[in-house]
Design an enzyme around this catalytic site. Structure first.
Site, PDB file in Angstrom:
ATOM      1  N   GLY A  25     -57.347 -49.731  91.010  1.00 39.54           N
ATOM      2  CA  GLY A  25     -58.447 -50.050  90.101  1.00 39.54           C
ATOM      3  C   GLY A  25     -58.643 -51.543  89.902  1.00 39.54           C
ATOM      4  O   GLY A  25     -59.765 -52.047  89.928  1.00 39.54           O
ATOM      5  N   THR A  26     -57.557 -52.262  89.701  1.00 42.56           N
ATOM      6  CA  THR A  26     -57.662 -53.690  89.437  1.00 42.56           C
ATOM      7  C   THR A  26     -58.283 -54.420  90.620  1.00 42.56           C
ATOM      8  O   THR A  26     -59.203 -55.235  90.454  1.00 42.56           O
ATOM      9  CB  THR A  26     -56.278 -54.281  89.114  1.00 42.56           C
ATOM     10  OG1 THR A  26     -55.794 -53.639  87.929  1.00 42.56           O
ATOM     11  CG2 THR A  26     -56.342 -55.773  88.883  1.00 42.56           C
ATOM     12  N   ASN A  28     -60.992 -46.689  78.523  1.00 44.74           N
ATOM     13  CA  ASN A  28     -59.613 -46.220  78.640  1.00 44.74           C
ATOM     14  C   ASN A  28     -58.884 -46.122  77.312  1.00 44.74           C
ATOM     15  O   ASN A  28     -57.933 -45.372  77.176  1.00 44.74           O
ATOM     16  CB  ASN A  28     -58.834 -47.140  79.591  1.00 44.74           C
ATOM     17  CG  ASN A  28     -58.945 -48.591  79.208  1.00 44.74           C
ATOM     18  OD1 ASN A  28     -60.030 -49.093  78.935  1.00 44.74           O
ATOM     19  ND2 ASN A  28     -57.826 -49.267  79.153  1.00 44.74           N
ATOM     20  N   GLN A  59     -61.145 -43.819  84.479  1.00 45.39           N
ATOM     21  CA  GLN A  59     -60.809 -42.817  83.452  1.00 45.39           C
ATOM     22  C   GLN A  59     -61.751 -41.617  83.509  1.00 45.39           C
ATOM     23  O   GLN A  59     -61.524 -40.622  82.820  1.00 45.39           O
ATOM     24  CB  GLN A  59     -60.873 -43.443  82.056  1.00 45.39           C
ATOM     25  CG  GLN A  59     -59.880 -44.570  81.834  1.00 45.39           C
ATOM     26  CD  GLN A  59     -58.443 -44.087  81.805  1.00 45.39           C
ATOM     27  OE1 GLN A  59     -58.168 -42.906  81.576  1.00 45.39           O
ATOM     28  NE2 GLN A  59     -57.509 -44.989  82.045  1.00 45.39           N
ATOM     29  N   THR A  65     -53.381 -53.855 106.775  1.00 50.10           N
ATOM     30  CA  THR A  65     -53.139 -52.533 107.353  1.00 50.10           C
ATOM     31  C   THR A  65     -53.329 -51.453 106.295  1.00 50.10           C
ATOM     32  O   THR A  65     -52.851 -51.585 105.176  1.00 50.10           O
ATOM     33  CB  THR A  65     -51.716 -52.459 107.943  1.00 50.10           C
ATOM     34  OG1 THR A  65     -51.614 -53.444 108.960  1.00 50.10           O
ATOM     35  CG2 THR A  65     -51.430 -51.086 108.530  1.00 50.10           C
ATOM     36  N   CYS A  76     -48.022 -56.426  69.350  1.00 52.57           N
ATOM     37  CA  CYS A  76     -46.608 -56.469  69.718  1.00 52.57           C
ATOM     38  C   CYS A  76     -46.352 -55.779  71.050  1.00 52.57           C
ATOM     39  O   CYS A  76     -45.305 -55.945  71.647  1.00 52.57           O
ATOM     40  CB  CYS A  76     -45.770 -55.796  68.650  1.00 52.57           C
ATOM     41  SG  CYS A  76     -45.697 -56.767  67.168  1.00 52.57           S
TER      42      CYS A  76
END
Lengths: 220, 431
Positions: free
Chosen positions: B73-74, B150, B189, B247, B345
């Site tokens: 996806g990225t 997402n 998603q 490849t 956090c």
């Protein structure tokens, strides 16, 4: 809470976006799941002083309450509440133990506790989490400053790196900024917030100037 | 060992055993390089051709050359944004609740000198179409709006966006403006529950990956409509029409094709089963725990709280006020439940979820947000277990917390922490 059985395995939290691991030690886990000296039912006015640092918007916030043995100059009781992540809760819990164990620590000694000391006792914290544990010692300093101010000991107030505006009462520019953020807009309101009473008359012009400065900065 | 209840399917899914089975030969005996002209190469190349054809068919593409295989996806998002903008220049618009794969590449383009605008969303996460329309300039080249969010599960108003873009094209024609305008959507998603048909959606580019649909990790596609030219991210052996050298991940490609097929076969049944479980979880949380704010589209039907038609079937996102998400996540994990949070956090940059903030909620609500995403293995018993355990954990953590936030708050409750220069650290870092 469910079974708390001790295990040697490290407690790892992996960020879903980055895959970066955060490992908490067993001691951190223990204090996180079984926090010590938490303020539960006690009436909040049964303490000698209280202090608060952080903000929920920032993700970490902490309040502390203390009782002092005036003869021995020690901390007899330290209670707390924390909004924050695992290490923030564990660090405050550990700090409360360090200050109150063995009959209570001398105030001057307790004020010397550094974030590194808390971390050491916790068996370390993930690097990125250190800023959280810094809050425990800051909350304590703030609580003690309130105590000193209210118990006629302004000379003992810890001013950190802030600029001292009123030498007699040890009022800093940070104190004034904070009083303004808490709603104070006039000299009288700031004085009443800081429970300062009459300080050095020569400091008043600068205090008033700072009140105007911070009022404009945040609300102008 | 404590029983594990995995409720983070939006993060990733396990790989279907049938998918693993079809991949197996390509990790062992069928090892040839598809660029080789000898038999080992030809056999593998044929399998890639076959998978590409099936995928093109499954997502409604007109031709196999519209499918570019990537590492996921990225990479597909990066290839779409950087590939279009560097090729065609002009102005870029992205949604404000996009995945970081889109947002950070948009930031990169801004640094390269491109103008970038962010389309706002409403309080349920829907793109504000009028606002989007007013952001479009005569030189706008690309609009990137995700299909399904997402974090909060909002399904974008795809038809309205399609209409808007076709109106813009008509207007440009009338004005004699020859600048092209393209629409990219990140559909990672959406693939399992919403269904994907590029022709019906009217998109020019579409991102899809294996790891969210019970396929392998490390494989994805970028659909690029025929006739849309893009720049590659890098150069090399010229695979994938020279747009993605390297490849081919043969096992991944074969696995992805099978995963999409299985997702299509199961979709209807799973949507029905999972949305029922989702509503049970939503309703239960709100009923059993005070001071909970639901993030994303829902409606109340009597006692029940249900996701609307525009919420993806498997997403529950709630802000449980006065407690912090990472602490809650760790307590849940201790009880055997895996979920995720939008708290600062739990992020590398220590900033709270940009999605919850974009819905108009204060920082405190983002720190308190928890996402539970359901999947194929999720059972009624799992949901009942969460509803049994969660209220006690919340009660424990609320005892620890000094906070008492206003449930209707729209602003930061305290500015004190930002005393240094009045800004939270993540805002300061931006400057």
């Amino acid at each position: 809470m469910k079974d708390e059985k001790k295990t040697e395995e490290k407690f790892e939290v992996v960020n879903t976006h980055t895959g970066q691991g955060w490992v908490y030690s067993d001691i951190v886990k223990d204090h996180f799941f079984k926090p010590r000296n938490l303020l539960l039912e006690e009436p909040k006015d049964s303490f000698d002083a209280t202090g608060e640092v952080g903000s929920p918007a920032c993700g970490d916030m902490m309040q502390m309450w203390i009782n002092v043995d005036t003869k021995k100059d020690t901390i007899t009781e330290l209670k707390w509440k924390t909004f924050g992540c695992g290490s923030a809760i564990a660090a405050t819990s550990m700090f409360s133990v360090m200050v109150t164990e063995n009959g209570g620590m001398k105030i001057d000694e307790a004020l010397k506790i550094k974030p590194q000391d808390i971390m050491e006792r916790l068996g370390g914290l993930p690097d990125r989490k250190i800023h959280c544990s810094v809050l425990a010692d800051k909350a304590f300093r703030k609580t003690m400053n309130t105590y000193f101010r209210e118990h006629d000991a302004p000379s003992r107030i810890i001013t950190d790196g802030a600029k001292v505006i009123d030498e007699k009462l040890n009022i800093t520019d940070h104190d004034i900024e904070e009083a303004v953020l808490e709603g104070a807009r006039t000299l009288e309101e700031v004085q009443s917030k800081l429970k300062a009473g009459a300080g050095s008359p020569e400091a008043i012009p600068e205090i008033e100037q700072l009140i105007r400065f911070y009022s404009e900065k945040y609300y102008g | 060992m404590t029983k594990r209840v995995y409720l983070d399917y939006a993060a990733t899914t396990p790989t279907d055993s049938e998918v693993v089975r079809v991949m197996q030969p390509f990790l062992t005996e069928e090892f040839g390089n598809p660029s080789g002209l000898y038999e080992e190469g030809r056999k593998v190349k044929q399998q890639i051709l076959d998978a590409r054809g099936r995928i093109a068919n499954l997502i409604g593409a007109r031709s196999t050359e519209e499918i570019i295989f990537t590492s996921g996806g990225t990479e597909s998002d990066a290839l779409a944004l950087l590939g279009i903008m560097r090729k065609h220049k002009g102005h870029l618009i992205v949604g404000s609740t996009e995945h970081h794969a889109v947002l950070y590449n948009a930031e990169l383009l801004a640094k390269e000198g491109f103008d970038v605008d962010y389309a706002p969303v409403d309080s349920a996460g829907f793109i504000d179409i009028d606002a989007l329309a007013s952001l479009i300039r005569p030189d706008t080249t690309l609009i990137s709006i995700m299909y399904v969010n997402n974090e909060v599960g909002t399904i974008a108003p795809m038809r309205k966006i399609k209409k808007l873009i076709s109106d813009v094209r008509a207007q440009r024609k009338e004005d004699g403006n020859e600048a092209p305008i393209f629409w990219h959507t990140d559909a990672c998603q959406a693939a399992a529950y919403a269904g994907i048909n590029v022709a019906a959606l009217g998109v020019d580019l579409l991102t899809l990956n294996g790891s969210k649909i019970y396929g392998p990790k490390g494989i994805g596609i970028l659909y690029v409509r025929r006739g849309v030219a893009i720049d590659p991210l890098w150069r090399g052996g010229g695979q994938e029409r020279k747009l993605r050298s390297g490849t081919e991940n043969v096992a991944g490609i074969v696995g992805l094709a099978r995963a999409i097929e299985i997702a299509n076969e199961l979709r209807e049944k799973e949507v029905e089963r999972i949305s029922e479980l989702r509503d049970k979880l939503l309703t239960g949380i709100v009923k059993l725990i005070p001071k909970v704010v639901i993030n994303g589209p829902t409606k109340e039907a009597g006692e029940e709280i249900t996701g609307t038609q525009d919420r993806i079937a498997n997403n529950v996102n709630v802000s449980i006020l006065d407690i912090e998400g990472e602490a809650l996540l760790l307590y849940l994990d201790q009880s055997g439940i895996a979920a995720s949070t939008g708290s600062a956090c739990d992020s590398v940059t220590l900033d709270p979820s940009h999605v919850i903030l974009a819905l108009g909620k204060p920082y405190e609500f983002a720190h308190a947000s928890m996402r539970f995403t359901l999947g194929r293995e999720t059972t009624k018993e799992d949901i009942e277990y969460v509803l049994k355990v969660l209220p006690g954990i919340v009660e424990t953590l609320r005892k620890v917390s000094p906070l008492n936030l206003d449930i209707d708050a729209t602003e930061m409750s305290q500015k004190k922490a930002f005393i240094a220069d009045g800004l939270p650290h993540w805002e300061r870092n931006k400057k």
